[in-house]
Design an enzyme around this catalytic site. Structure first.
Site, PDB file in Angstrom:
ATOM      1  CG  ASP A  12      -6.617   7.243  -3.489  1.00  0.00           C
ATOM      2  OD1 ASP A  12      -6.578   8.344  -2.860  1.00  0.00           O
ATOM      3  OD2 ASP A  12      -6.832   6.171  -2.546  1.00  0.00           O
ATOM      4  CG  HIS A  19      -8.744   4.249   1.760  1.00  0.00           C
ATOM      5  ND1 HIS A  19      -7.862   4.651   0.812  1.00  0.00           N
ATOM      6  CD2 HIS A  19      -8.089   4.333   3.050  1.00  0.00           C
ATOM      7  CE1 HIS A  19      -6.289   4.549   2.047  1.00  0.00           C
ATOM      8  NE2 HIS A  19      -6.687   4.125   2.918  1.00  0.00           N
ATOM      9  CG  ASP A  50      -9.546   5.522  -2.640  1.00  0.00           C
ATOM     10  OD1 ASP A  50      -9.877   5.042  -3.810  1.00  0.00           O
ATOM     11  OD2 ASP A  50      -9.520   5.007  -2.215  1.00  0.00           O
ATOM     12  CG  ASP A  51      -9.465   4.916  -6.925  1.00  0.00           C
ATOM     13  OD1 ASP A  51      -8.480   5.444  -6.931  1.00  0.00           O
ATOM     14  OD2 ASP A  51      -9.716   4.151  -7.287  1.00  0.00           O
ATOM     15  CE1 TYR A 231      -2.391  -2.157  -0.134  1.00  0.00           C
ATOM     16  CE2 TYR A 231      -2.280  -0.587   1.478  1.00  0.00           C
ATOM     17  CZ  TYR A 231      -2.993  -1.487   0.055  1.00  0.00           C
ATOM     18  OH  TYR A 231      -3.782  -0.313   0.584  1.00  0.00           O
ATOM     19  CE  LYS A 234      -7.050  -2.819  -4.403  1.00  0.00           C
ATOM     20  NZ  LYS A 234      -4.848  -3.873  -3.992  1.00  0.00           N
ATOM     21  CG  ASP A 235      -3.615  -3.221  -8.000  1.00  0.00           C
ATOM     22  OD1 ASP A 235      -4.896  -3.367  -7.151  1.00  0.00           O
ATOM     23  OD2 ASP A 235      -2.422  -3.772  -8.211  1.00  0.00           O
ATOM     24  CG  ASP A 236      -8.558   1.048  -6.533  1.00  0.00           C
ATOM     25  OD1 ASP A 236      -8.981  -0.053  -5.453  1.00  0.00           O
ATOM     26  OD2 ASP A 236      -8.339   1.577  -6.334  1.00  0.00           O
ATOM     27  CD  GLN A 244     -23.807  -0.980 -31.032  1.00  0.00           C
ATOM     28  OE1 GLN A 244     -24.772  -1.009 -29.784  1.00  0.00           O
ATOM     29  NE2 GLN A 244     -24.242  -2.040 -31.761  1.00  0.00           N
ATOM     30  CG  ASP A 289     -12.534   0.482   3.850  1.00  0.00           C
ATOM     31  OD1 ASP A 289     -13.644   1.168   4.490  1.00  0.00           O
ATOM     32  OD2 ASP A 289     -11.215   0.245   4.127  1.00  0.00           O
TER      33      ASP A 289
HETATM   34  C1  F6R Z   1      -7.929   1.273  -0.024  1.00  0.00           C
HETATM   35  C2  F6R Z   1      -8.091   0.634   0.665  1.00  0.00           C
HETATM   36  C3  F6R Z   1      -8.815   0.266   2.346  1.00  0.00           C
HETATM   37  C4  F6R Z   1      -7.493   0.228   3.077  1.00  0.00           C
HETATM   38  C5  F6R Z   1      -8.537   0.338   4.858  1.00  0.00           C
HETATM   39  C6  F6R Z   1      -7.087   0.873   5.598  1.00  0.00           C
HETATM   40  O1  F6R Z   1      -8.005   1.652  -0.842  1.00  0.00           O
HETATM   41  O2  F6R Z   1      -8.337  -0.607  -0.197  1.00  0.00           O
HETATM   42  O3  F6R Z   1      -9.642  -1.038   2.569  1.00  0.00           O
HETATM   43  O4  F6R Z   1      -6.522  -0.960   3.337  1.00  0.00           O
HETATM   44  O5  F6R Z   1      -8.645   1.524   5.136  1.00  0.00           O
HETATM   45  O6  F6R Z   1      -5.936   1.856   5.159  1.00  0.00           O
HETATM   46  P1  F6R Z   1      -4.990   2.780   6.017  1.00  0.00           P
HETATM   47  O7  F6R Z   1      -3.623   1.140   5.948  1.00  0.00           O
HETATM   48  O8  F6R Z   1      -5.273   3.281   5.446  1.00  0.00           O
HETATM   49  O9  F6R Z   1      -6.334   2.988   7.143  1.00  0.00           O
HETATM   50 MG    MG Z   2      -7.310   4.369  -0.504  1.00  0.00          MG
HETATM   51 MG    MG Z   3      -9.503   3.379  -4.716  1.00  0.00          MG
END
Ligand code: F6R
Ligand code: MG
Ligand code: MG
Length: 369
Positions: A12, A19, A50-51, A231, A234-236, A244, A289
């Site tokens: 990301d 996000h 967002d990745d 933090y 995220k570790d998406d 097959q 989100d």
């Molecule tokens: C990001 C995610 C979002 C953010 C949230 C708060 O991948 O999971 O849910 O954690 O939008 O983001 P900030 O702290 O950047 O305002």
């Molecule tokens: Mg993000």
């Molecule tokens: Mg993400």
């Protein structure tokens, strides 16, 4: 024919807006970087929420410096573009300033596997947003070990012997190999604790007709907040799965996603919610989100390359799953800040609780029996 490596590397590096998703210009930057490279056999650039996702085939093997530095440079270029466009969280998953040969532990997520491609080699790339690597435990277990999901485990002699799983304890940095069906009860004791034990790879067993040392599935296991010590995003996760002839059929690989199971990582990395299988065009995280999303892109490898991937969840057969997922999202949201919608304290990505506790500490009194 030399072996082929399928690598998915993702990061990301900026959202548009917030996000929710990746801006098209970032994908154009990545497409150009990968198209200009002469080290790849083939590539495809997309996004999941967002990745920014780089799907690549090459002959350099796993953990190749050339491939990792190509991905690193691509994310750097995309970060520059994200800054120029004023995107949200520009460069957030790029945790280090200097590339030192291997992208692991630097922020981006990686799922890659090297194998000898069969005459016809179906491969599916799974991409998730707003969740964590353990979100793949449930579907990968079902694909390769659950006879109620994968009919082939019961009725196809080439699958009947089962598979070998490499499972990582991501809190203790240890790994264990376990075999199915013999060890499924012990395995599930670990895999149900998905915040700690994650499937890293799946291999054929020795007796199988496929080489036992070549993986048939691989999952990214990077946990960003452990890498950064705080933090940062995220570790998406992402995963790549072969299918097959001696492996689960394509439909058996997709079938676990017919259940919108609960995963962790929704809103602020701190909530449980249902995973929703979506098409590429619907891969944006909007509601609270989320809810967490998963995409499935399928290809057939041919001489190391592949054609435009098929967008496998872009299918009315998954409409009822999406509807159920939306209903479960409603149900979970009604819990507001209460567990189990909100994660237990120790699992939240970030929390105001320490400062709340600091403020209230003096007001706590001993309870008399
Ligand atoms: C990001 C995610 C979002 C953010 C949230 C708060 O991948 O999971 O849910 O954690 O939008 O983001 P900030 O702290 O950047 O305002
Ligand atoms: Mg993000
Ligand atoms: Mg993400």
């Amino acid at each position: 024919m030399s072996k082929i490596t399928f690598s998915i590397i993702k990061a990301d590096v900026g959202g548009y807006p917030g996000h929710s998703r990746v801006h098209d210009d970032l994908m154009d930057v990545a497409e150009k970087e990968l198209a200009d490279s002469d080290v790849l056999e083939d590539h495809y650039v997309t996004h999941c929420g967002d990745d920014l996702e780089l799907l690549m085939t090459h002959r350099e093997g796993e953990d190749s410096e050339k491939i990792h530095s190509l991905a690193w440079d691509t994310f750097q270029e995309a970060t520059e573009k994200a800054k120029e466009l004023g995107l949200y969280g520009a460069g957030q998953d790029i945790l280090s300033d200097a590339f030192s040969g291997n992208i692991r532990g630097m922020g981006p997520g990686i799922a890659e596997m090297e194998f000898t491609a069969r005459k016809a080699e179906p491969v599916v790339a799974f991409l998730m947003d707003k969740t964590e690597p353990g979100a793949f435990n449930y579907p990968i277990f079902k694909m390769f070990a659950d006879p109620f999901n994968t009919a082939g485990l019961v009725i196809d002699p080439s699958l009947h012997i089962g598979f070998r799983f490499e499972i990582w304890d991501i809190k203790k940095d240890k790994k264990i190999m376990m075999e199915t069906p013999e060890e499924i009860y012990d395995m599930l004791a670990l895999l149900g604790a998905k915040g700690r034990f994650v499937i890293k790879k799946v291999y054929p067993k020795e007796e199988s007709k496929l080489p036992a040392d070549e993986p048939v599935a691989a999952v990214s296991t990077e946990k960003l907040y452990q890498v950064a010590g705080e933090y940062v995003g995220k570790d998406d996760p992402v995963a790549v799965v072969r299918s097959q002839s001696g492996l689960p059929a394509l439909g058996e690989v997709l079938e676990p996603f017919a259940h919108p199971y609960l995963v962790s990582g929704w809103m602020r990395g701190s909530h449980n919610g249902p995973i929703m299988p979506v098409a590429e065009k619907d891969s944006q995280c909007t509601r609270f989100d989320g809810p967490p999303r998963v995409m499935a892109l399928g290809t057939q490898l041919k001489d190391g390359g592949f054609d435009q991937p098929a967008d496998l969840f872009d299918d009315p057969a998954f409409d009822t799953v999406r509807e159920e997922s939306a209903n479960v999202a409603d149900y979970m949201r009604r819990h507001g800040p209460f567990e189990p919608h909100r994660l237990p304290l120790e699992e939240m990505e970030y929390t105001t609780l320490p400062s709340v506790m600091d403020e209230l500490e003096d007001r706590f009194e001993e309870v008399e029996d």
